[in-house]
Design a protein around this motif. Structure first.
Motif, PDB file in Angstrom:
ATOM      1  N   UNK B 168       0.848  -1.195   0.000  1.00  0.00           N
ATOM      2  CA  UNK B 168       0.000   0.000   0.000  1.00  0.00           C
ATOM      3  C   UNK B 168       0.881   1.241   0.000  1.00  0.00           C
ATOM      4  N   UNK B 169       0.419   2.288  -0.683  1.00  0.00           N
ATOM      5  CA  UNK B 169       1.162   3.547  -0.604  1.00  0.00           C
ATOM      6  C   UNK B 169       0.687   4.336   0.617  1.00  0.00           C
ATOM      7  N   UNK B 170       1.285   5.504   0.822  1.00  0.00           N
ATOM      8  CA  UNK B 170       0.975   6.295   2.021  1.00  0.00           C
ATOM      9  C   UNK B 170      -0.505   6.663   2.101  1.00  0.00           C
ATOM     10  N   UNK B 171      -1.061   7.046   0.970  1.00  0.00           N
ATOM     11  CA  UNK B 171      -2.455   7.507   0.945  1.00  0.00           C
ATOM     12  C   UNK B 171      -3.411   6.342   1.259  1.00  0.00           C
ATOM     13  N   UNK B 172      -3.151   5.187   0.644  1.00  0.00           N
ATOM     14  CA  UNK B 172      -3.983   4.002   0.908  1.00  0.00           C
ATOM     15  C   UNK B 172      -3.852   3.568   2.366  1.00  0.00           C
ATOM     16  N   UNK B 173      -2.629   3.659   2.878  1.00  0.00           N
ATOM     17  CA  UNK B 173      -2.388   3.289   4.270  1.00  0.00           C
ATOM     18  C   UNK B 173      -3.226   4.163   5.202  1.00  0.00           C
ATOM     19  N   UNK B 174      -3.248   5.453   4.908  1.00  0.00           N
ATOM     20  CA  UNK B 174      -4.040   6.373   5.715  1.00  0.00           C
ATOM     21  C   UNK B 174      -5.526   6.003   5.623  1.00  0.00           C
ATOM     22  N   UNK B 175      -5.991   5.738   4.408  1.00  0.00           N
ATOM     23  CA  UNK B 175      -7.427   5.520   4.185  1.00  0.00           C
ATOM     24  C   UNK B 175      -7.914   4.165   4.725  1.00  0.00           C
TER      25      UNK B 175
END
Lengths: 246, 261
Positions: B168-175
């Motif tokens: 997962x990238x940073x944005x997906x990780x956050x979401x």
């Protein structure tokens, strides 16, 4: 060692934390299907080395190539490379808000666009393999440490990685739970998975490793097949370490 | 695990009853029963003016809720963006978010209300209620940003690492991983802010918005029954916040299901 068959090529990497040198000119090749166990006292840089392989830790200099992809080539997508690298952590790090099953299916569904039914099936098969299919609907904090770590292994496997990285997978476990986790790891090794394992479990190293790597003060001191490593170590520092631990 | 115990405590809302805290629970019951009794008995004993006040303010209650719900919704959006900005490694985004928080925190809400109301009035003609909502959410967005920031930071970094290691990238990780968990930590203070905001909407009565307080003032200035009017108004606010605090505490309890063994 022929570079063509190496799936991980680490060349002369260095890593500083401030002025502290955590990795000091480390080079290591891992071939497809090979099991490398990294040993060493705490603070020797073994976890840093492992975490450098999937770039959770960035290095100061040197090069790391995984499955033909240079981790530091700006054209490469690190997230794609990480899909090939399963990782198991000392503290499990299961997603607490998801059930065991959802922990396994989240990445395949979101990243590989796998249909939910197919992901569920894959997840149940993996849970079967690690022996906790009956806990699929539980939340991670409802499980014992050993069960959580087995789920964590299954979660990594759900992405069908080419390589598995283990960062002291049994260090946070109560002694009676270490066996069940090691058993899963041994099975995985027998099936031919490429594995890099940082651990203190000497029995596991002896039984499973193709290569044992001993690190101290950020550098690789000795690297050998387990029978040679344990029965006939060459370096004094290795001998001292083995005397203290065995 | 120790980090589960972490709670963000911003104490400007009403006390949210903890189901385990019997003392506060009974205080809540006493307050609730007392409030309801007075709201029923006073108009029965003295229909004029108590009963008349109660007939006069219902549309004010609707306006108060309208302003509160619109403002909290907007404040949540602003707060999420601000919170992400405050933890962002992008220096511009980070600085902008921090500056916003600093500025808002340093100016009293009433002054901000006047300022935004009249500043807006210079350029565009917006309905009073819109100006009120913009001003309230501008202010509360900053506080909400701090709540989001603390909530996100309360999640163990191992969760982020596990997510990244899967690809997962940073944005997906956050979401997918961080925000769904942070929400549980964030909910109590958000509930607190919601109640605090509801109370603070009484300030917008100054901007010609016909909320509970405004309606009460209108009645009092006609009838000169100031004491009786403000007694009823205080009781109405109290009843609303008591019920809300209970609802929020129940919701919080339900959201914590995955932590119970």
């Amino acid at each position: 060692m022929n570079a063509a068959e190496s799936i991980i090529q680490i060349q002369n990497i260095n890593k500083y934390f401030g002025s502290f040198k955590a990795l000091d000119g480390v080079s290591l090749d891992v071939r497809v299907g090979e099991k490398v166990v990294v040993l060493g006292p705490s603070g020797s840089g073994k976890s840093t080395l492992l975490r450098a392989i999937n770039k959770l830790e960035t290095i100061s200099s040197g090069s790391i190539i995984v499955d033909g992809h240079d981790l530091y080539d700006p054209a490469e997508d690190i997230n794609r490379i990480r899909m090939e690298l399963g990782m198991v952590f000392q503290s499990f790090n299961l997603f607490r808000h998801k059930t065991v099953l959802e922990n396994l299916t989240l990445a395949p569904i979101k990243l590989k666009k796998m249909p939910k039914a197919e992901a569920d099936q894959l997840a149940l098969r993996l849970l079967d393999k690690v022996g906790i299919r009956d806990r699929a609907d539980h939340y991670p904090l409802q499980l014992s440490g050993g069960q959580q770590q087995r789920v964590a292994i299954a979660r990594a496997l759900a992405m069908e990685p080419k390589i598995m990285l283990f960062d002291e997978p049994t260090s946070a476990l109560d002694p009676e739970m270490i066996g069940e986790v090691l058993e899963v790891m041994v099975t995985l090794a027998r099936e031919g998975m490429t594995m890099v394992v940082v651990t203190h479990e000497m029995g596991f190293a002896r039984e499973v490793a193709d290569q044992v790597v001993f690190m101290d003060q950020g550098a690789i001191v000795e690297m050998a097949a387990p029978d040679i490593f344990f029965d006939n170590p060459k370096h004094d520092r290795t001998k001292l370490f083995l005397e203290q631990i065995l | 695990m120790a980090d589960l115990e972490k709670k963000i405590d911003i104490g400007d809302g009403a006390a949210i009853p903890d189901p385990k805290d019997k003392g506060l629970l009974s205080a809540w019951w006493i307050a609730l029963i007392g409030t309801i009794s007075l709201l029923v008995l006073l108009p029965l004993i003295k229909p004029d003016p108590y009963g008349k006040v109660l007939q006069f303010i219902p549309d004010g209650i609707l306006v108060t809720f309208e302003v509160t719900i619109l403002s909290i919704s907007l404040a949540l959006v602003i707060g999420l963006i601000t919170g992400l900005g405050r933890i962002s490694s992008n220096r511009f985004f980070n600085l902008a978010a921090s500056l916003y928080v600093e500025v808002v925190r340093g100016i009293p809400l009433l002054v901000q209300l006047f300022y935004i109301y009249f500043a807006l009035g210079r350029f565009v003609r917006v309905p009073d209620i819109v100006a009120a909502v913009i001003a309230m959410s501008f202010c509360y967005g900053a506080y909400m940003g701090e709540v989001f920031r603390a909530g996100i930071k309360s999640i163990d970094f191992g969760q982020t690492e596990a997510s990244l290691s899967l690809g997962f990238n940073q944005r997906q990780t956050m979401a997918y991983v961080i925000l769904p968990q942070a929400w549980r930590t964030i909910l109590p203070p958000v509930g607190n802010e919601f109640i605090a905001l509801l109370k603070d909407t009484s300030l917008v009565s100054i901007l010609a918005v016909s909320d509970i307080l405004r309606r009460g003032r209108e009645y009092a200035s006609e009838s000169f029954n100031y004491f009786e009017t403000y007694t009823m108004i205080a009781l109405v606010y109290l009843l609303i916040t008591l019920i809300l605090s209970k609802l929020i505490s129940n919701m919080e309890h339900r959201l914590s299901h995955y932590e119970r063994r």
